[in-house]
Design a protein around this motif. Structure first.
Motif, PDB file in Angstrom:
ATOM      1  N   MET A   1      11.771 -16.275   6.830  1.00  0.00           N
ATOM      2  CA  MET A   1      11.568 -15.045   7.675  1.00  0.00           C
ATOM      3  C   MET A   1      11.601 -13.814   7.090  1.00  0.00           C
ATOM      4  O   MET A   1      12.793 -13.509   6.595  1.00  0.00           O
TER       5      MET A   1
ATOM      6  N   ARG B   1      11.123 -11.059   8.110  1.00  0.00           N
ATOM      7  CA  ARG B   1      11.438  -9.791   8.961  1.00  0.00           C
ATOM      8  C   ARG B   1      12.901  -9.696   9.477  1.00  0.00           C
ATOM      9  O   ARG B   1      13.204 -10.908   9.479  1.00  0.00           O
TER      10      ARG B   1
ATOM     11  N   PRO C   1      15.487 -10.213  12.394  1.00  0.00           N
ATOM     12  CA  PRO C   1      15.436 -10.826  13.663  1.00  0.00           C
ATOM     13  C   PRO C   1      15.191  -9.620  14.944  1.00  0.00           C
ATOM     14  O   PRO C   1      15.829  -8.707  14.653  1.00  0.00           O
ATOM     15  N   PHE C   2      14.785 -10.046  15.888  1.00  0.00           N
ATOM     16  CA  PHE C   2      14.633  -8.960  17.199  1.00  0.00           C
ATOM     17  C   PHE C   2      15.785  -8.522  17.672  1.00  0.00           C
ATOM     18  O   PHE C   2      15.701  -7.388  18.284  1.00  0.00           O
ATOM     19  N   SER C   3      16.929  -8.979  17.460  1.00  0.00           N
ATOM     20  CA  SER C   3      18.225  -8.466  17.803  1.00  0.00           C
ATOM     21  C   SER C   3      19.239  -9.118  16.732  1.00  0.00           C
ATOM     22  O   SER C   3      18.956 -10.393  16.191  1.00  0.00           O
ATOM     23  N   PRO C   4      20.515  -8.584  16.954  1.00  0.00           N
ATOM     24  CA  PRO C   4      21.479  -9.129  15.941  1.00  0.00           C
ATOM     25  C   PRO C   4      21.865 -10.685  16.443  1.00  0.00           C
ATOM     26  O   PRO C   4      21.818 -10.972  17.620  1.00  0.00           O
ATOM     27  N   ILE C   5      22.273 -11.346  15.496  1.00  0.00           N
ATOM     28  CA  ILE C   5      22.423 -12.942  15.815  1.00  0.00           C
ATOM     29  C   ILE C   5      23.951 -12.811  15.878  1.00  0.00           C
ATOM     30  O   ILE C   5      24.424 -13.630  16.841  1.00  0.00           O
TER      31      ILE C   5
ATOM     32  N   LYS D   1      19.699 -11.898  23.950  1.00  0.00           N
ATOM     33  CA  LYS D   1      20.067 -12.984  23.619  1.00  0.00           C
ATOM     34  C   LYS D   1      20.646 -13.099  22.099  1.00  0.00           C
ATOM     35  O   LYS D   1      20.391 -14.183  21.368  1.00  0.00           O
TER      36      LYS D   1
ATOM     37  N   PHE E   1      25.945 -14.856  19.174  1.00  0.00           N
ATOM     38  CA  PHE E   1      27.344 -15.083  18.715  1.00  0.00           C
ATOM     39  C   PHE E   1      27.997 -13.687  18.959  1.00  0.00           C
ATOM     40  O   PHE E   1      27.835 -12.714  18.473  1.00  0.00           O
TER      41      PHE E   1
ATOM     42  N   ALA F   1      17.529 -17.563   1.818  1.00  0.00           N
ATOM     43  CA  ALA F   1      18.205 -17.208   2.894  1.00  0.00           C
ATOM     44  C   ALA F   1      17.198 -16.283   3.757  1.00  0.00           C
ATOM     45  O   ALA F   1      16.216 -16.098   3.307  1.00  0.00           O
ATOM     46  N   ILE F   2      17.801 -16.334   5.203  1.00  0.00           N
ATOM     47  CA  ILE F   2      16.803 -15.552   6.251  1.00  0.00           C
ATOM     48  C   ILE F   2      16.854 -14.213   5.717  1.00  0.00           C
ATOM     49  O   ILE F   2      15.577 -13.457   5.901  1.00  0.00           O
TER      50      ILE F   2
ATOM     51  N   LEU G   1      21.389  -8.771  10.104  1.00  0.00           N
ATOM     52  CA  LEU G   1      21.891 -10.074  11.029  1.00  0.00           C
ATOM     53  C   LEU G   1      22.840  -9.791  12.136  1.00  0.00           C
ATOM     54  O   LEU G   1      23.092 -10.464  13.039  1.00  0.00           O
TER      55      LEU G   1
ATOM     56  N   LYS H   1      18.830  -2.715  21.742  1.00  0.00           N
ATOM     57  CA  LYS H   1      17.601  -2.834  21.076  1.00  0.00           C
ATOM     58  C   LYS H   1      17.207  -1.618  20.707  1.00  0.00           C
ATOM     59  O   LYS H   1      16.517  -1.748  19.467  1.00  0.00           O
TER      60      LYS H   1
ATOM     61  N   ASP I   1      16.461  -1.335  16.722  1.00  0.00           N
ATOM     62  CA  ASP I   1      15.102  -0.892  15.917  1.00  0.00           C
ATOM     63  C   ASP I   1      14.733   0.495  15.707  1.00  0.00           C
ATOM     64  O   ASP I   1      14.075   0.506  14.515  1.00  0.00           O
TER      65      ASP I   1
END
Lengths: 332, 103
Positions: free
Chosen positions: A1, A3, A5-9, A52, A55, A237-238, A247, A276, A280
């Motif tokens: 990936m 890019r 992620p669309f929000s933090p992990i 979403k 963690f 790595a991501i 992340l 968000k 962003d």
């Protein structure tokens, strides 16, 4: 990936800056912020859950000083979060370990920085703290709570990390995190005494990576982007470089958002801002995600993998995200 | 045939924006097979699955392999033998990693 992620992990959440300890390396000891009441913390949790985020990890400050810790955790797990915390363990009792299980903690991390009680107690400035940390781990294990151990690698323990790993395994931990020393807060004030030289960091990581590849009964975690200069991960790595702002994000006790706990740059506050939107559109995050090589990084063949190393350390020591990580051992 | 489930210890999330982008790339005829659309976290390690892997992963909630291929055949315009082989390879790989539970 390639890019973000669309929000933090992961959201690292400092519920409180209060602490019953006064550790020599602590990043948060000088921090001051109005602590949010239970309902406002829950309000922010609900906002974060919309995106979403899987963690939440409570850091601090000592999370067990919050009287509403298990209430908050039960609420968070009800929203779908996987909740963990890092605690010094001093206030953990059998009853609280039971509450940790009942409220749904996925894992609990205990900080232990030496196998020698007197060394740990001196580093943490609290007599009896090693004994209490070991008891805390035992209480949690008895309750079936998954245990991790955190050790901040520095001058007091870098030669005994193998013993730390053994100790953690004997305590029944699933993982030991060998955290790199951060030059933030008290860690900055005491860096000359406690931090390792770049050559010592290299030596530590070479040995620790070799050990990690050998042991099978405990995971050894070392999240430090400069290890990319000596070790290729088995899978890509991501994201490369620091994961902060790519992340993860950090929430402070008053709802302020910073890229990470070690970078005291506020990008918003979740009582009024949307997660968000910050994720962003923050100029600060954009700079952290698109670092530009400087100085020795300009000609370094590892830059595309490490992206200058730890952004927090670079920022703490130079005020510039793009500066080379002061722990980096690569020649100038 | 046994039903297959995701290992519940693995935390995962579909990356909706990435998935939309992959679908747009495929519609343009671009190769996006290496782009992740699902993130997984297992034992502290983060992994990503591409579009086919991600779609398989989402369906693994107690499904046998034949029904899995049937469902995927409605999504992917690819011949059945190729799809079956790709699904098998993927399942074998993630089973080795401990990401599956067989009922």
């Amino acid at each position: 990936m390639s890019r973000i992620p669309f929000s933090p992990i992961t959201i690292n959440w400092t519920l409180t800056f209060r602490c019953n300890f006064n550790c020599r390396h602590c990043y948060s000891r000088p921090e001051k912020a109005q602590e949010l009441p239970t309902e406002q913390v829950k309000e922010i949790m609900a906002k974060v859950a919309r995106y979403k985020v899987p963690f939440i990890n409570y850091g601090g400050g000592e999370p067990l000083l919050r009287g509403d810790l298990f209430d908050l955790t039960g609420y968070a797990t009800g929203l779908g979060f996987n909740v963990s915390m890092n605690t010094n363990g001093f206030l953990m009792t059998e009853d609280k370990a039971a509450l940790a299980r009942e409220s749904g903690f996925r894992t609990v991390g205990i900080s232990i920085d030496s196998t020698k009680a007197e060394v740990h107690d001196d580093f943490r400035n609290t007599k009896g703290s090693h004994k209490k940390a070991v008891s805390a781990a035992k209480f949690l294990k008895e309750q079936g709570v998954r245990l991790t151990i955190s050790s901040v690698i520095c001058r007091i323990n870098h030669m005994e990390f193998e013993d730390l790993v053994r100790q953690a395994r004997d305590m029944g931990a699933e993982q030991i995190s060998l955290h790199n020393y951060k030059c933030a807060g008290m860690g900055f004030a005491n860096k000359d005494e406690l931090d390792l030289t770049p050559a010592e960091w290299k030596e530590f990581y070479l040995k620790a990576i070799a050990l990690r590849e050998k042991v099978t009964d405990i995971r050894i975690s070392m999240d430090d982007p400069i290890t990319a200069t000596i070790h290729k991960a088995p899978e890509q790595a991501i994201v490369k470089g620091s994961t902060c702002g790519k992340l993860s994000l950090n929430i402070r006790a008053n709802g302020d958002v910073t890229p990470c706990g070690f970078i005291p740059v506020v990008i918003g506050n979740l009582l009024k801002d949307d997660l968000k939107d910050l994720w962003d559109n923050s100029n600060i995050l954009e700079k952290m995600r698109n670092k530009k090589p400087k100085e020795k990084c300009l000609t370094c063949k590892h830059y595309e993998d490490c992206l200058g190393g730890c952004t927090a350390r670079a920022y703490a020591t130079t005020g510039d995200f793009n500066s080379p990580d002061p722990h980096c051992w690569m020649a100038k | 045939m046994r039903n297959i489930r995701r290992n519940p210890d693995i935390i995962w999330r579909e990356e909706e924006e990435a998935r939309d982008e992959v679908l747009r790339a495929m519609a343009r005829g671009d190769d996006a097979s290496g782009d992740g659309t699902v993130l997984l976290v297992e034992s502290g390690m983060m992994h990503q699955l591409n579009l086919l892997g991600g779609e398989i992963w989402k369906l693994l909630d107690g499904i046998d392999e034949e029904r899995l291929v049937d469902t995927l055949a409605m999504i992917f315009d690819v011949d059945r033998d190729t799809l079956s082989r790709d699904v098998r390879d993927f399942l074998v790989d993630i089973d080795k990693r401990g990401w599956l539970v067989h009922e």
